[in-house]
Design an enzyme around this catalytic site. Structure first.
Site, mmCIF file in Angstrom:
data_model
loop_
_atom_site.group_PDB
_atom_site.id
_atom_site.type_symbol
_atom_site.label_atom_id
_atom_site.label_comp_id
_atom_site.label_asym_id
_atom_site.label_seq_id
_atom_site.Cartn_x
_atom_site.Cartn_y
_atom_site.Cartn_z
ATOM 1 N N LYS A 77 0.586 64.798 28.903
ATOM 2 C CA LYS A 77 0.175 65.353 27.625
ATOM 3 C C LYS A 77 -1.198 64.797 27.253
ATOM 4 C CE LYS A 77 2.191 65.181 22.971
ATOM 5 N NZ LYS A 77 3.313 64.643 22.194
ATOM 6 N N SER A 122 5.065 68.730 19.898
ATOM 7 C CA SER A 122 3.670 68.599 20.164
ATOM 8 C C SER A 122 3.325 68.613 21.643
ATOM 9 C CB SER A 122 3.161 67.303 19.537
ATOM 10 O OG SER A 122 3.736 66.180 20.166
ATOM 11 N N SER A 167 6.684 68.265 24.225
ATOM 12 C CA SER A 167 6.741 66.881 23.706
ATOM 13 C C SER A 167 8.131 66.585 23.371
ATOM 14 C CB SER A 167 5.984 66.834 22.469
ATOM 15 O OG SER A 167 6.221 65.618 21.875
#
Lengths: 534, 534
Positions: A128, A203, A214
């Site tokens: 990420k 996210s 996420s």
């Protein structure tokens, strides 16, 4: 063109250039779903496709034995990531050359030593865009963060690297990270590969779209497993974050994967590196096989005792989600486990409390990073930046922190009371992750199913269950909305639009119960017989 | 008489009445030391004296086997506590009748079941006046807290009770808890039983005076063992505290005792009650015998590797303390262990950072509780209430929290670097606890040797080493003071006044290393041959 638009445009051009011409798609298919596209492009060989559709557990075994080379595995994943990005817009950094160089080094190591460098030798892992990697940008979805190149890296990156993982892509995140759809002013919106009209979650939305989730929301929206470990189990040091230094409710890191086994591989690999010697917030707690064994023993004799709730009293989930919970409950019962109703304890209070914590600076942190470039605020976070929200002072903060601790301890008391009532341990609680199946764009309205668990800092594992079905999941007409949010969520349900959308549950265990909770999640997945393919 | 004075006077009268006439002293001896007094009063029989001078480990064994009755043990401790309080003014609550009733119930249980109710069956344990006990007051050293009777109790109290401990006294604390001498406007000052001119330490000063030491300073000033466990190891829920809800640097609970074995007994007893099911902040981490075994194995082969520092670069300890560290270092070396210099990493920065945290509300919390009654501020905490200290805002707090985390992780990096350099584990670090031996009243000026370790949240065990000796510990004339505080501390040293004052070191381990660090402390105590009597 405003200055921020120029910076974003430049980033997009740079990103575009990272994809070699031979990995470019001739066009984007007209279909809603892109799931079958990667196999049809001819960009990946059959062997490469097979690699990208292998479990991580299988891959590391073959890489460790020398049956697969890190370079070949990395190349396959780079190709697939390039395709995925073109289809669903999921990457903020793509660096196949660095990845292949790292892979070559690993292959050299293997040739010289005839053994892997660590438990993740040669395994490509996507990060990420919140993980700091030396030499790369970390955007956090902010224009103002672009064009700054990291000189240090997150502890998680260091440890993954030591374990042998290969990095090749950084996946997209929403501006601020603070919402559950993935959209920013840099590359726009990330789509759900199963249906471009659905959100990939957030996210870690880019992650969700990439590996198919996420942590919990993207997992749920993409039919994937994901774990939210409790704070202190996995390293977070030197990660980028919104509201960095906010410690009232800690943000955590955890993997998204196709199976519980792959999640276990990730966690055990990181723990074997003794992360507590690198990040002061990590608890010195190895992977406790004896805790897993307790669950396995219960499976052999007597079965599990599982609580469940399908509604937190704030927002009623959509029919597919209610059916998802019911499916898990009936499957557990059918297989001899005891399932009891868990009355969600003051979740409305918990949701209000965590919202107050997330806005305790009156939005100053987020506002600073957005206004630094002049970019506009994405619509999903306007609540966070409501100008009527005042920053709290220290006395108020301490009061909130005390309320949180009391609430957590009261929740534990409820858990103990239930165990006294049952005369045995309550092993986990099954609950919705979101009120909706993979949500249509701009329709994510209620975070409470996930955020109440954040406030409790409980361990939670997402298990994919089923898909919305317009033939079964008829609109619930009898429900009097609890609130305006609930009314909006109910109004959003459309059996046709959600047909086929992934449905998941979360398996919730007490704080730092990763071993037991993952073992239970794995068993639930096995009983459901859900076949998870990328 | 001001209203607050009336409240305090009334409390003193009530406290006085809790001591039965037959336990009253005829007078207070004129000597500086009161150590021998309890044996001379005739209030305790020889058998009772022997009970109060037994180790907790021995007592619980005899109580468990039925060789001793809980009532007899409790009575002996109550008598001794009554004497101690008359001599050194160490109690804020004394409740022998409740204690004896609790003991009688335990004896009945034993008679009926022929086994103890738990691992601490019948063991009297004194509680600092910060623990909430149903029906009793919890003063925290504030007049404004008096005359409020608890309706709930601290989790630690609940678990100790379940383990079989008997409560009989709550020991004195400084107004606010926030200093290292024990003085308040309720009962005044608590004295050191070895010399009434010395402080018993604080904040658990009453404890220190009672069992001869809150946690590290009172341990050190009273020649006792004490452990500061890392945050999350022992329960703290529903404890009273100053600045309740402050979570940047957590306050912790831990026992003070006459031996490392007694400390282990306490910790294992609490952990066996699974405190993590009661207090959300407690980590589910049983007592790890395998961690102790690692230290024991090293003792069998190869020895320990220990770092040390005798000066943190901010304040130079007095000669007795320097000699204390040197004594431990030379003893370790003589016994085959490797001892290396540990360069204290930025302790000045750590001390400033933690001071900023302790005053982050600009003193609002403490000021509220003091002004609620109109009582005056004790001189020791005037720095804390300096009107020039402003409360920080959320953005500043988050920055401080981020600085703390970075500092902690940098410290871990230094520890790893040392291990790389040595090619083996660094097992612990030896350091001063305070700059002075048991300090003269109103002379405690520098908290840094203890507080830097709080900021790091490292585990620390105090080991008593020796006593100041005017014949050996001559004044250090050659030292150019690092600062004004250092100058004041140096000026305070007087070989005559400090002659005989207890000297201790702390054994510091990484976060949550209670098992290993206690094992090392125990071995150091054994090598020193210090005989610890009450």
């Amino acid at each position: 063109m405003a200055e921020w638009e120029k910076i974003a445009a430049d980033k997009r051009v740079r990103l575009e250039k990272t994809i070699p011409p031979e990995w470019k798609l001739k066009g984007i298919p007209d279909s809603d779903s892109f799931l079958v596209v990667p196999a049809q492009t001819g960009i990946l060989s059959d062997a490469e496709l097979a690699i990208t559709e292998s479990s991580a557990t299988d891959l590391v075994a073959k890489l460790a034995s020398g049956e697969l080379k890190a370079v070949d595995v990395t190349l396959a994943f780079c190709k697939r990531a390039a395709i995925a990005h073109q289809l669903v817009n999921c990457s903020l950094e793509f660096f196949p050359e660095l990845a292949l160089a790292q892979a070559r080094d690993l292959d050299v190591y293997w040739e010289q030593n005839k053994k892997p460098v660590g438990p993740l030798h040669g395994l490509p892992i996507s990060l990420k865009d919140q993980f700091r990697v030396k030499g790369l940008e970390t955007s956090m979805g902010y224009i103002s963060w672009l064009n700054k190149y990291e000189t240090d890296e997150s502890v998680m990156v260091t440890l993954l690297r030591k374990a042998g993982a290969v990095f090749y892509v950084k996946t997209s995140v929403p501006q601020t990270l603070m919402c559950c759809e993935t959209i920013n002013n840099i590359i726009g919106r990330t789509l759900n590969p199963r249906n471009k009209n659905w959100s990939c979650g957030g996210s870690s939305g880019g992650e969700g779209a990439m590996v198919g989730g996420s942590i919990r929301v993207p997992s749920a929206f993409n039919f994937l497993y994901g774990i939210r470990p409790s704070h202190g189990r996995m390293p977070y040091a030197r990660m980028a974050n919104s509201m960095e230094g906010q410690e009232t409710v800690h943000s955590v890191t955890g993997p998204i994967a196709h199976s519980a086994a792959d999640i276990r591989l990730f966690l055990t690999s990181i723990l074997s590196e003794e992360p507590w010697k690198y990040d002061s917030k990590v608890i010195p707690l190895e992977w406790r096989a004896h805790e897993e064994a307790i669950i396995k023993n219960k499976l052999q004799s007597g079965g599990l005792t599982i609580g469940f709730y399908n509604c937190d009293g704030v927002v009623l989930p959509h029919p597919p989600i209610l059916r998802g919970v019911e499916t898990v409950v009936s499957t557990l019962k059918k297989n001899g486990h005891e399932v009891v109703e868990w009355p969600p304890y003051k979740h409305d209070y918990a949701v209000d409390l965590i919202s107050a914590i997330y806005t305790s600076d009156g939005g100053a942190d987020v506002r600073r990073d957005i206004s630094a470039s002049g970019e506009p605020v994405i619509s999903n976070i306007t609540d966070l930046l409501d100008p009527s929200i005042q920053a709290v002072d220290m006395v108020q903060l301490w009061d909130v922190q005390l309320q949180k601790w009391r609430y957590q301890s009261e929740y534990l008391e409820k858990w103990r009371e239930m165990e006294v009532k049952l005369g045995k341990e309550l092993d986990a609680i099954i609950a919705p992750v979101t009120a909706t199946a993979a949500v249509r764009h701009n329709q994510f309205r209620y975070y409470g199913y996930a955020s109440a668990i954040n406030l409790l800092d409980f361990t939670s594992v997402v298990v994919p269950v089923t898909f919305a079905d317009k033939g079964v999941d008829v609109k619930n007409e009898g429900h009097a909305p609890f609130s305006e949010v609930d009314r909006l969520v109910q109004a959003e349900y459309d059996p046709e639009a959600y047909h086929g959308a992934p449905v998941a549950v979360q398996v919730i265990g007490r704080r730092l119960s990763e071993e037991r909770t993952l073992a239970i999640a794995e068993e639930i997945g096995r009983l459901l017989g859900n076949v998870v393919t990328p």
